[in-house]
Design a protein around this motif. Sequence first.
Motif, PDB file in Angstrom:
ATOM      1  N   SER A 184       0.825  -1.439   0.119  1.00  0.00           N
ATOM      2  CA  SER A 184       0.105   0.107   0.675  1.00  0.00           C
ATOM      3  C   SER A 184       0.983   0.864   0.018  1.00  0.00           C
ATOM      4  O   SER A 184       0.660   2.198  -0.188  1.00  0.00           O
ATOM      5  CB  SER A 184      -0.903  -0.045   1.445  1.00  0.00           C
ATOM      6  OG  SER A 184      -0.724  -0.325   2.327  1.00  0.00           O
ATOM      7  N   ILE A 185       1.652   1.153   0.710  1.00  0.00           N
ATOM      8  CA  ILE A 185       3.096   2.490   0.755  1.00  0.00           C
ATOM      9  C   ILE A 185       2.971   2.842  -0.712  1.00  0.00           C
ATOM     10  O   ILE A 185       3.266   3.756  -1.111  1.00  0.00           O
ATOM     11  CB  ILE A 185       4.040   2.655   1.839  1.00  0.00           C
ATOM     12  CG1 ILE A 185       3.272   2.022   3.034  1.00  0.00           C
ATOM     13  CG2 ILE A 185       4.952   3.921   1.908  1.00  0.00           C
ATOM     14  CD1 ILE A 185       4.406   2.640   4.274  1.00  0.00           C
ATOM     15  N   ALA A 186       3.663   2.154  -1.440  1.00  0.00           N
ATOM     16  CA  ALA A 186       4.215   2.354  -2.493  1.00  0.00           C
ATOM     17  C   ALA A 186       3.017   1.891  -3.447  1.00  0.00           C
ATOM     18  O   ALA A 186       3.092   2.983  -5.007  1.00  0.00           O
ATOM     19  CB  ALA A 186       4.566   0.723  -3.494  1.00  0.00           C
ATOM     20  N   MET A 187       2.016   1.890  -3.309  1.00  0.00           N
ATOM     21  CA  MET A 187       0.827   2.951  -3.939  1.00  0.00           C
ATOM     22  C   MET A 187       0.981   4.500  -3.914  1.00  0.00           C
ATOM     23  O   MET A 187       0.616   5.158  -4.059  1.00  0.00           O
ATOM     24  CB  MET A 187      -0.471   2.012  -3.457  1.00  0.00           C
ATOM     25  CG  MET A 187      -1.829   2.535  -4.374  1.00  0.00           C
ATOM     26  SD  MET A 187      -3.601   2.359  -4.137  1.00  0.00           S
ATOM     27  CE  MET A 187      -3.663   2.179  -2.364  1.00  0.00           C
ATOM     28  N   LEU A 188       0.579   4.268  -2.580  1.00  0.00           N
ATOM     29  CA  LEU A 188       0.942   6.055  -2.197  1.00  0.00           C
ATOM     30  C   LEU A 188       1.977   6.466  -3.031  1.00  0.00           C
ATOM     31  O   LEU A 188       1.351   7.961  -3.355  1.00  0.00           O
ATOM     32  CB  LEU A 188       0.646   6.354  -0.059  1.00  0.00           C
ATOM     33  CG  LEU A 188       0.104   6.188  -0.351  1.00  0.00           C
ATOM     34  CD1 LEU A 188      -1.448   5.512   0.076  1.00  0.00           C
ATOM     35  CD2 LEU A 188       0.512   6.437   2.079  1.00  0.00           C
ATOM     36  N   VAL A 189       3.294   5.924  -2.835  1.00  0.00           N
ATOM     37  CA  VAL A 189       3.960   7.326  -3.391  1.00  0.00           C
ATOM     38  C   VAL A 189       3.891   6.708  -4.557  1.00  0.00           C
ATOM     39  O   VAL A 189       3.899   8.232  -5.835  1.00  0.00           O
ATOM     40  CB  VAL A 189       5.554   6.338  -2.591  1.00  0.00           C
ATOM     41  CG1 VAL A 189       6.457   7.493  -3.510  1.00  0.00           C
ATOM     42  CG2 VAL A 189       5.390   6.480  -1.147  1.00  0.00           C
ATOM     43  N   GLY A 190       3.500   5.614  -5.488  1.00  0.00           N
ATOM     44  CA  GLY A 190       3.742   5.812  -7.204  1.00  0.00           C
ATOM     45  C   GLY A 190       3.026   6.836  -7.993  1.00  0.00           C
ATOM     46  O   GLY A 190       2.571   7.196  -8.209  1.00  0.00           O
ATOM     47  N   PRO A 296     -10.103   5.184  -1.337  1.00  0.00           N
ATOM     48  CA  PRO A 296     -10.618   3.684  -1.655  1.00  0.00           C
ATOM     49  C   PRO A 296     -10.465   2.830  -1.629  1.00  0.00           C
ATOM     50  O   PRO A 296     -10.829   1.738  -1.324  1.00  0.00           O
ATOM     51  CB  PRO A 296     -12.054   4.344  -3.018  1.00  0.00           C
ATOM     52  CG  PRO A 296     -12.184   6.144  -2.974  1.00  0.00           C
ATOM     53  CD  PRO A 296     -10.371   6.381  -2.223  1.00  0.00           C
ATOM     54  N   ALA A 297      -9.418   3.079  -2.973  1.00  0.00           N
ATOM     55  CA  ALA A 297      -7.944   1.780  -3.055  1.00  0.00           C
ATOM     56  C   ALA A 297      -8.026   1.444  -2.001  1.00  0.00           C
ATOM     57  O   ALA A 297      -7.861   0.068  -1.698  1.00  0.00           O
ATOM     58  CB  ALA A 297      -7.690   2.220  -3.993  1.00  0.00           C
ATOM     59  N   MET A 298      -7.259   1.827  -0.546  1.00  0.00           N
ATOM     60  CA  MET A 298      -6.926   1.479   0.154  1.00  0.00           C
ATOM     61  C   MET A 298      -8.104   0.772   1.452  1.00  0.00           C
ATOM     62  O   MET A 298      -7.515  -0.730   1.482  1.00  0.00           O
ATOM     63  CB  MET A 298      -6.495   2.132   1.799  1.00  0.00           C
ATOM     64  CG  MET A 298      -5.318   3.038   1.036  1.00  0.00           C
ATOM     65  SD  MET A 298      -3.957   2.035   1.262  1.00  0.00           S
ATOM     66  CE  MET A 298      -3.431   2.617   3.287  1.00  0.00           C
ATOM     67  N   SER A 301      -9.592  -2.946  -0.333  1.00  0.00           N
ATOM     68  CA  SER A 301      -8.908  -3.985  -1.008  1.00  0.00           C
ATOM     69  C   SER A 301      -8.290  -5.045  -0.027  1.00  0.00           C
ATOM     70  O   SER A 301      -7.334  -6.131  -0.594  1.00  0.00           O
ATOM     71  CB  SER A 301      -6.834  -3.253  -1.101  1.00  0.00           C
ATOM     72  OG  SER A 301      -6.129  -2.550   0.702  1.00  0.00           O
ATOM     73  N   GLY A 302      -9.197  -4.750   1.129  1.00  0.00           N
ATOM     74  CA  GLY A 302      -8.654  -5.736   2.233  1.00  0.00           C
ATOM     75  C   GLY A 302      -7.158  -5.859   2.494  1.00  0.00           C
ATOM     76  O   GLY A 302      -6.719  -7.190   3.725  1.00  0.00           O
ATOM     77  N   PHE A 303      -6.729  -4.925   2.667  1.00  0.00           N
ATOM     78  CA  PHE A 303      -5.569  -3.936   3.190  1.00  0.00           C
ATOM     79  C   PHE A 303      -5.852  -4.366   4.958  1.00  0.00           C
ATOM     80  O   PHE A 303      -4.672  -4.767   5.287  1.00  0.00           O
ATOM     81  CB  PHE A 303      -5.674  -2.705   2.897  1.00  0.00           C
ATOM     82  CG  PHE A 303      -4.564  -2.539   3.826  1.00  0.00           C
ATOM     83  CD1 PHE A 303      -3.142  -2.401   4.219  1.00  0.00           C
ATOM     84  CD2 PHE A 303      -4.529  -0.762   4.723  1.00  0.00           C
ATOM     85  CE1 PHE A 303      -2.109  -2.304   4.614  1.00  0.00           C
ATOM     86  CE2 PHE A 303      -3.410  -0.195   5.470  1.00  0.00           C
ATOM     87  CZ  PHE A 303      -2.658  -0.587   5.863  1.00  0.00           C
ATOM     88  N   ALA A 304      -7.016  -3.322   5.112  1.00  0.00           N
ATOM     89  CA  ALA A 304      -7.753  -3.913   6.640  1.00  0.00           C
ATOM     90  C   ALA A 304      -8.900  -4.497   7.582  1.00  0.00           C
ATOM     91  O   ALA A 304      -8.620  -5.460   7.898  1.00  0.00           O
ATOM     92  CB  ALA A 304      -7.491  -2.587   7.300  1.00  0.00           C
ATOM     93  N   THR A 305      -9.652  -4.373   6.079  1.00  0.00           N
ATOM     94  CA  THR A 305     -10.540  -5.785   6.474  1.00  0.00           C
ATOM     95  C   THR A 305     -10.972  -6.236   5.883  1.00  0.00           C
ATOM     96  O   THR A 305     -10.876  -5.901   3.908  1.00  0.00           O
ATOM     97  CB  THR A 305     -11.499  -4.716   7.262  1.00  0.00           C
ATOM     98  OG1 THR A 305     -12.182  -3.563   5.793  1.00  0.00           O
ATOM     99  CG2 THR A 305     -11.540  -4.201   8.311  1.00  0.00           C
ATOM    100  N   ASN A 321      -9.119  -2.870  -8.508  1.00  0.00           N
ATOM    101  CA  ASN A 321      -8.211  -1.829  -7.624  1.00  0.00           C
ATOM    102  C   ASN A 321      -7.430  -2.347  -7.965  1.00  0.00           C
ATOM    103  O   ASN A 321      -6.413  -3.555  -7.099  1.00  0.00           O
ATOM    104  CB  ASN A 321      -8.896  -2.284  -6.424  1.00  0.00           C
ATOM    105  CG  ASN A 321      -7.687  -1.952  -5.352  1.00  0.00           C
ATOM    106  OD1 ASN A 321      -7.086  -1.075  -5.491  1.00  0.00           O
ATOM    107  ND2 ASN A 321      -8.427  -1.021  -4.030  1.00  0.00           N
ATOM    108  N   PRO A 322      -6.223  -2.398  -8.441  1.00  0.00           N
ATOM    109  CA  PRO A 322      -4.533  -3.398  -8.333  1.00  0.00           C
ATOM    110  C   PRO A 322      -4.361  -3.505  -7.011  1.00  0.00           C
ATOM    111  O   PRO A 322      -3.893  -4.996  -7.035  1.00  0.00           O
ATOM    112  CB  PRO A 322      -3.526  -2.051  -9.271  1.00  0.00           C
ATOM    113  CG  PRO A 322      -4.605  -1.410  -9.729  1.00  0.00           C
ATOM    114  CD  PRO A 322      -5.867  -0.917  -8.637  1.00  0.00           C
ATOM    115  N   LEU A 323      -5.057  -2.772  -6.103  1.00  0.00           N
ATOM    116  CA  LEU A 323      -3.930  -3.229  -4.796  1.00  0.00           C
ATOM    117  C   LEU A 323      -4.703  -5.209  -4.035  1.00  0.00           C
ATOM    118  O   LEU A 323      -3.999  -5.325  -3.823  1.00  0.00           O
ATOM    119  CB  LEU A 323      -4.508  -2.466  -3.356  1.00  0.00           C
ATOM    120  CG  LEU A 323      -3.966  -1.971  -2.435  1.00  0.00           C
ATOM    121  CD1 LEU A 323      -2.609  -2.543  -2.208  1.00  0.00           C
ATOM    122  CD2 LEU A 323      -4.273  -1.202  -0.986  1.00  0.00           C
TER     123      LEU A 323
END
Lengths: 370, 376
Positions: A184-190, A296-298, A301-305, A321-323
Amino acid sequence: MGLTRLLALVRKEFLALFRDPKSRMILIMPPLIQLVVFSYAATLEVRNVDVMVLNRDSGHWGAELTSRIEASPQFHLVQRTDDPAELREAIDREWVIAAVEIGADFSRDIESGVTAEMAVILDGRRSNASQIVSGYISSIAAGLAADTPAGQRLATVRVGTVARNWFNPNLEFKWFMVPGLVASIAMLVGLLVTSLSIARERELGTFDQLMVSPLRTHEILIGKVIPPILIGFLHITLFILAAVWIFGIPLRGSVIALYAAAFFYLVSLVGFGLFISALAATQQQAILGAFLFLVPAMLLSGFATPIANMPGWLQVLTYVNPLRYFLVIVRGVFLKDIPLAEIIAETAPMAVIAAITLPAAGWLFRSRLE
Amino acid sequence: MTTLRRGRVRRLTALIRKESFQIIRDPSSILIALVLPLILLFLFGYGVSLDTSRTNVGLVLEETTPVTLELAASFQNSRYFDVTVGHDRREFAEDLVQSRIGGILVIPNGFTADLTAARHPAVQVIVDGADPNTANFVQNYAAGTVSTWEAQRAAERALTATPLLVQQRFWFNPELKSRNFLVPGSIAIVMTLVGTLLTSMVIAREWERGTMEAMMATPVTAWELLAGKIVPYFLLGLASMSLCVGLAVFLFGVPFRGSILALYALSAAFLMPSLGQGLLISAVTKNQFLASQLALLSGFLPSFLLSGFIFEINSMPLVIQYVSMIVPARYLIPSLQSVFLAGDIWPMFLRSILVLLGFGLVLFAVAIRKTAKRIT
């Protein structure tokens, strides 16, 4: 010819990114802060919570239950009270997350073989945490029940459960969170770097200079796409190293497959970023656009829930959503050593997303020029 | 004296009018104050759910006897599991690796014999540790199902009464819907966005464009200038909050048990530190881009992570718990959740309001100093 021009442009993009102290800042500080804060703060584990015990029983078993609750490592502070009003206030004001109420007949019931009752009052405002706390208290109660005379008679046929935690024996939340952060951080920066790239040139007026240079439109686009991908790889590499060496997360699968998947992940993200960049007239709009995509992407994505908890129509939305796909790959490669076939199955949708967003962004970019 | 005061009031209203026009005309303020709150609320209302409603599990019956079938039936009737039955754990291994199921429950060979011989039989619960939250729930619910089944069996055979019964009462949110606490929490996030992100970006833009200096050249004092900026965003913040509360109650069906007075008092108090922070960021950075980054990093992210909104502060390392004490949202979110779910708990609210106003005072004081320094 085309290649030298392209390389020159890529070089210029890198110089622009790293010479500007502002953009240098967003490349380095926020990702680091996020990695540290998220890794330590983002936990759904429940520890060190305060609970209260209201014991009306004067016998042995009420005292025993109280002392077992006090001995539990999950609780930080166990307050005792005799006053139901105090209990109510402690729950109301969130001083404690749960309160155990032991009735006056507790010991007498246990000793005479009648079913004894105890009540656990839990704060529903924090229903996730309080369900876990309720689990802790239930298992303390089950332990006590087994030691009662009736429990000992029952124990001859006692059925238990044996837990086996695959991939993460101690169920450490960090093992779940940190690989997710790699993605997710790679997504944020990219995404931020890409969406700002054209908007910044527009605002500074250097975009026109770029247009009158011998560079063709598609060359400009490719030149804008390469640096964020390389920076994305840099971040992914840094975070993988941090995950393994600082956080001690096992890396069990194929790193090569992970990087191959990361390429498609980054390309599909850059497609979205370029799209935002082509639409935005100013940096402020680009930042807002990126934010509007990232939140929304975060969350979806299944990142937290888990995605499975979402309603069906919203689950459909997560397919673009690529993430979503890359999270499965990163977590799978880190913890589970998932088979290559599954990595490919999760990479293919990202390749499809990239094949749509990149040309679409190029088209939008061109049509906005005219 | 009166003419002086009248002049001051006139200048201030003119400033507020000007600022309000700017808000209405600027697409980014509409985006942050209206579109983003709606998106956030929808995401937290529909997308983010911590309710492990029903988990798919594989149930392996290594032996088929009346006893194991009975136990299997109680797993199948459990409201926590969607059960697929198999006879070999290898059938489910791949499903577990690929996260298609949350766990494998194995009733092992010899279970019935062990039970009759009183040799402590056990159901194996294999979970996917890569998802610790689901893993914990599956373990807890599996253990719960087994002990319920056991208690029923014992009661049927009249062996003895269950020694201990634990009654659970979840106050305020008996259906245990995570939406009921996530939606009120997200309203605090929305106010952070309006108060800190929007304010800092808009004022930073004025610095960037030099219109701030132009305003300084007029008879307006620094105080009036800042008040003129703050009042419209304060009202915008309250408007955003009202919109969200309306949606929370009417669309998401979150109960609202407190009073409107408490809601507005808490929100107004929270907007003080939030706006103060936005003002300070803009005065320090004087640059839109940096302001937005700082606002996200020091406003949005802490409100999200370090406020008890989703993650329990008690479970965090001590250092991070201390850091969370200076996050204003930490003081708002529990009170806001209480206004919705528990009703008015004034001692708690007053404490939150006092702390928030204190934060606001400090931030405003620093922001005004910074702004005043810029002018001279």
